[in-house]
Design an enzyme around this catalytic site. Structure first.
Site, PDB file in Angstrom:
ATOM      1  N   LYS A  11     -30.990 -74.362  34.368  1.00 40.40           N
ATOM      2  CA  LYS A  11     -30.881 -74.647  34.909  1.00 40.40           C
ATOM      3  C   LYS A  11     -31.992 -76.237  35.152  1.00 40.40           C
ATOM      4  CE  LYS A  11     -28.307 -72.293  38.100  1.00 40.40           C
ATOM      5  NZ  LYS A  11     -26.813 -73.049  38.603  1.00 40.40           N
ATOM      6  N   SER A 262     -25.229 -68.875  28.571  1.00 43.30           N
ATOM      7  CA  SER A 262     -26.281 -69.726  30.294  1.00 43.30           C
ATOM      8  C   SER A 262     -27.202 -69.384  30.439  1.00 43.30           C
ATOM      9  CB  SER A 262     -25.234 -70.256  31.011  1.00 43.30           C
ATOM     10  OG  SER A 262     -25.162 -69.021  31.382  1.00 43.30           O
TER      11      SER A 262
END
Length: 285
Positions: A11, A262
């Site tokens: 992110k 991720s």
């Protein structure tokens, strides 16, 4: 291995790229976001690096470790509401009052472009990759990944992976219309999104080759596998793509498969439950 990225997930990429596109005047007004997890820390750290004030709205029940981590990057945290949706609504209200720039976790082209840098780096490091497996929630990571990967190699296959307990994008992709779920339930809270992004879905329909789902047991098994074999901690969402390879790999026609892990911001107290889920899979296999 985005679990080794700054703030423990990919992110940071999207937030940084988004903020880098803002003028000095806009940065001075600050940025605002809603997140119960990785997006909060990504935005907070990106804002700190660019000297912008970040305000992050989080649901009241957010684990204190996540709240503390977000505050440690210098952001103001506002705890409000029972669910992410309530925190999100409150953040939108505040944005109208302050004029701060809203940083959406996935439904923003600059955010998607930033997330796509993970795939670009991956293919620079290993250009033989013919297939990329990507975890999918709202679709920001896979949109950026698919656009970047297909630009670098039009023949590459991009396959999304969702949790079977939160299959909004899977259903939307296979039925070609945006579907909103009433209820999601999965250990992969980072991809537990009820509704696909309005901007991500058309890109996914255009560039992504397939979307598959994995069970919580399969995700748990992938987490345990990485802990035992690779001494590496993955969070549920971060283990989803690996889970697809472990459970459905025999159907993949790939010589060199790339996986995007991720994130690794796992709540350690959930590990016993993860181990139980993983054992269930192996006992039934």
């Amino acid at each position: 291995m985005e679990n080794q990225q700054k703030t423990g997930s990919f992110k940071f990429r999207g937030a940084t790229f988004k903020l880098m596109q803002l003028s000095k005047e806009k940065l001075q007004k600050g940025v605002i976001a809603a997140s119960a997890g990785n997006h909060a820390q990504g935005v907070a750290n990106a804002a700190a690096k660019l000297n912008a004030k970040a305000t992050i709205f989080m649901p009241e029940k957010t684990p204190s470790a996540k709240v503390d981590a977000t505050r440690a990057y210098g952001a103001e945290v506002v705890l409000t509401g029972q669910s992410f949706q309530e925190a999100y609504d409150a953040s939108m209200k505040r944005q109208l009052q302050t004029g701060a720039e809203y940083i959406h976790p996935f439904d923003d082209y600059d955010v998607m472009a930033g997330q796509g840098t993970a795939a670009a780096e991956m293919l620079q490091q290993e250009d033989r990759i013919d297939t990329v497996l990507v975890p999918v929630g709202g679709g920001g990571l896979i949109s950026g990944t698919a656009a970047a990967a297909k630009y670098m190699n039009p023949k590459i296959k991009v396959i999304g992976v969702q949790s079977a307990g939160a299959p909004a994008m899977y259903q939307s992709f296979h039925h070609n219309r945006g579907k909103q779920l009433d209820h999601v339930s999965t250990i992969a809270e980072g991809i537990a999104v009820k509704k696909p992004g309005e901007r991500t879905l058309p890109l996914i329909n255009e560039y992504v080759d397939d979307i598959v789902t994995v069970s919580d047991e399969e995700i748990a098994s992938a987490i345990v596998y990485m802990l035992e074999r690779n001494k590496t901690l993955l969070e549920g969402a971060g283990a989803a793509a690996l889970a697809a390879l472990l459970s459905q790999g025999s159907r993949l026609k790939s010589d060199h498969c790339g996986i995007i892990v991720s994130g690794g911001n796992m709540d350690i107290s959930t590990l016993p439950m993860i181990q139980r889920l993983s054992n269930k899979l192996h006992h039934s296999a």
